[in-house]
Structures are given as C-alpha cells and as structure tokens.
Design an enzyme around this catalytic site. Structure first.
Site, PDB file in Angstrom:
ATOM      1  N   ASP A 214       0.802  -1.229   0.013  1.00 48.90           N
ATOM      2  CA  ASP A 214      -0.010   0.029   0.021  1.00 48.90           C
ATOM      3  C   ASP A 214       1.060   1.400  -0.055  1.00 48.90           C
ATOM      4  OD1 ASP A 214      -2.150   1.591   0.392  1.00 48.90           O
ATOM      5  OD2 ASP A 214      -2.152   1.634   2.306  1.00 48.90           O
TER       6      ASP A 214
ATOM      7  N   ASP B 186       0.047   4.966   1.243  1.00 46.99           N
ATOM      8  CA  ASP B 186      -0.298   5.956   2.262  1.00 46.99           C
ATOM      9  C   ASP B 186      -0.316   5.020   3.539  1.00 46.99           C
ATOM     10  OD1 ASP B 186      -0.635   8.201   0.455  1.00 46.99           O
ATOM     11  OD2 ASP B 186      -2.510   7.324   0.045  1.00 46.99           O
TER      12      ASP B 186
ATOM     13  N   LYS C 179     -11.923  11.149  -4.067  1.00 50.50           N
ATOM     14  CA  LYS C 179     -13.163  11.743  -4.815  1.00 50.50           C
ATOM     15  C   LYS C 179     -14.546  10.955  -4.083  1.00 50.50           C
ATOM     16  CE  LYS C 179     -12.063  10.268  -8.854  1.00 50.50           C
ATOM     17  NZ  LYS C 179     -10.808   9.729  -8.510  1.00 50.50           N
TER      18      LYS C 179
ATOM     19  N   SER D 139      -2.642   1.167  -4.622  1.00 51.19           N
ATOM     20  CA  SER D 139      -3.232   2.098  -3.848  1.00 51.19           C
ATOM     21  C   SER D 139      -4.575   2.773  -4.367  1.00 51.19           C
ATOM     22  CB  SER D 139      -2.073   3.361  -3.635  1.00 51.19           C
ATOM     23  OG  SER D 139      -2.492   4.472  -2.726  1.00 51.19           O
TER      24      SER D 139
ATOM     25  N   GLU E 275      -2.767   7.928  -9.377  1.00 51.87           N
ATOM     26  CA  GLU E 275      -1.546   7.210  -9.731  1.00 51.87           C
ATOM     27  C   GLU E 275      -0.304   8.080  -9.815  1.00 51.87           C
ATOM     28  OE1 GLU E 275      -0.242   4.803 -14.033  1.00 51.87           O
ATOM     29  OE2 GLU E 275      -2.377   5.776 -13.722  1.00 51.87           O
ATOM     30  N   LYS E 276      -0.583   9.486 -10.463  1.00 48.38           N
ATOM     31  CA  LYS E 276       0.597  10.438 -10.391  1.00 48.38           C
ATOM     32  C   LYS E 276       1.349  10.563  -9.077  1.00 48.38           C
ATOM     33  CE  LYS E 276      -0.507  14.576 -11.721  1.00 48.38           C
ATOM     34  NZ  LYS E 276      -0.809  15.817 -12.464  1.00 48.38           N
ATOM     35  N   ALA E 277       0.427  10.840  -8.385  1.00 44.16           N
ATOM     36  CA  ALA E 277       0.712  11.015  -6.684  1.00 44.16           C
ATOM     37  C   ALA E 277       1.775   9.925  -6.441  1.00 44.16           C
ATOM     38  CB  ALA E 277      -0.213  11.465  -5.976  1.00 44.16           C
TER      39      ALA E 277
END
Length: 225
Positions: free
Chosen positions: A46, A48, A91, A161, A165-167
């Site tokens: 994971d 975060d 979201k 995660s 995806e970019k983060a």
C-alpha cells in the site's frame, strides 16, 4: 532464485504468503521473525501509511488547501479525517462527507457535480505532490532497507493504492530515487472500478505482473486495505 534472505525480508517470509494475500490488514508489529522457505515472489505495498505517513499531514492538509483555494469553507480536522479514511479514494471521500453533512454552494446538485469533484481532487493532488517534492513527507523508517533487500533477492515490487496514480509514482520516484522506482509497478487511482476494501487493485497487480498470488505478500496498515 534468491540466495540470501536479509533480516527485514525474513519478516515477510515468516508469514505464509497465501495468508498474507487473503488477510485484509498486515501489521508489521505482528510479524514473527521465523524464516521459512524463500518462496516469496513479490511484495505488494500500500502507499499511504505504509511507504510514508501521508494521511494526516499530507493528504488532509492538501484537501484543506484545495478547499480554501476553491472558496469552500471546509477544514478537515484530524479526527474527522480519520473517520473519512474508512472510505477508499479521495473523490469518494469528499462525496461521502458532503452527502452526510450537506454540499457546499460551490458544488451544486447538477450534472457537473462529478466534474467539479474531479477538478477539486486534481487540485488537491497537485498540492500533495508539492509537499512530497518539498521534502515535507518523508519515507517511514526501514522502507528503503526492505526495498533494497527485496531488489537484492530478486523479489518483484509493486504499489497498490487508492491514491492518484501520478501522486503515488511521484512519491516513489522522489523519495526512493529513480533507480529504485524503476523496480516498481504502480497500480493506483481509478485503474479499477471497485476501490479498497475490495481486493481488485491487488488482483490486477497479480494478473498484470503474472504472479502466483500464493507467493505474494501484501503490506497494508489499515483494515480498509
């Protein structure tokens, strides 16, 4: 073929891989240091709370800045955000929150609501990525050591995660360096329709990487994972 099993990697090998894959949460404190056969094929992390402590002082702050920048009088405190973490996905988290307490006037109930939530989430992601780039969100202790041990033992790596995806890719590349990041495959964000606690993102990783799920270990920090 692994020839040497390093200390931290042995913590994962101490847990039967099939059990690790089926278990909704894997707390590192529960791992027992008992080496078994070196049959581990992949570690699926994971992001975060596992790779970095991003939730309270990363995502939460980024949401609050995005709200303020959009003129929305909303500030998620630590306790409230902790409760909202029961909902997978940013979201979806905002939607659940405002469904519960009422929606702000800046996001009216019309056909454009979903687009506005998407735009707000993208703005939040940019703010979050700036926090990573600025070094305000460090990796958790021991992460690099475990990653290096896995790479040295030919254990494949992925991050699975609900975050954007970019983060996720930016966090891995910035905090681990491009060489380590090249060893990871990223499965995140809206790649799957059903987010955690559904297992879909992990099942996608297993399928696309061609893994035997009985030889995978999942590292999660929460029951929603």
């Amino acid at each position: 073929m692994m020839t040497k099993v390093a200390p931290l990697l042995s913590l994962l090998l101490a847990i039967p891989a099939a059990t690790a894959f089926a278990t909704p949460s894997l707390q590192s404190s529960r791992a027992k240091l008992q080496l078994q056969a070196a049959a581990l094929e992949a570690i699926l992390f994971d992001c975060d709370g596992v790779l970095a402590d991003t939730e309270r002082d990363g995502h939460r702050l980024a949401f609050n800045v995005a709200f303020a920048n959009s003129g929305i009088e909303e500030e998620w405190g630590v306790e409230r955000y902790g409760k909202l973490l029961e909902v997978g996905g940013g979201k979806e988290r905002m939607t659940a929150h405002w469904n519960e307490i009422s929606w702000p006037s800046q996001i009216p109930d019309d056909e454009g609501r979903a687009d506005k939530i998407m735009g707000l989430h993208l703005a939040k992601t940019d703010i979050f990525m700036d926090l990573i780039t600025e070094g305000k969100i460090p990796l958790r202790p021991g992460v690099l050591r475990l990653v290096d041990e896995a790479i040295a033992n030919n254990v494949r790596l992925a991050v699975c995660s609900t975050s954007n995806e970019k983060a996720v890719a930016n966090l891995v590349s910035t905090l681990m360096g491009p060489e380590r990041a090249s060893k990871f495959q990223i499965f995140a964000g809206d790649m799957v329709k059903k987010k955690k606690p559904a297992p879909d993102v992990y099942l996608m990783a297993v399928e696309e990487m061609g893994l035997d799920k009985s030889r995978c270990a999942i590292v999660e920090d929460s029951h929603i994972g």
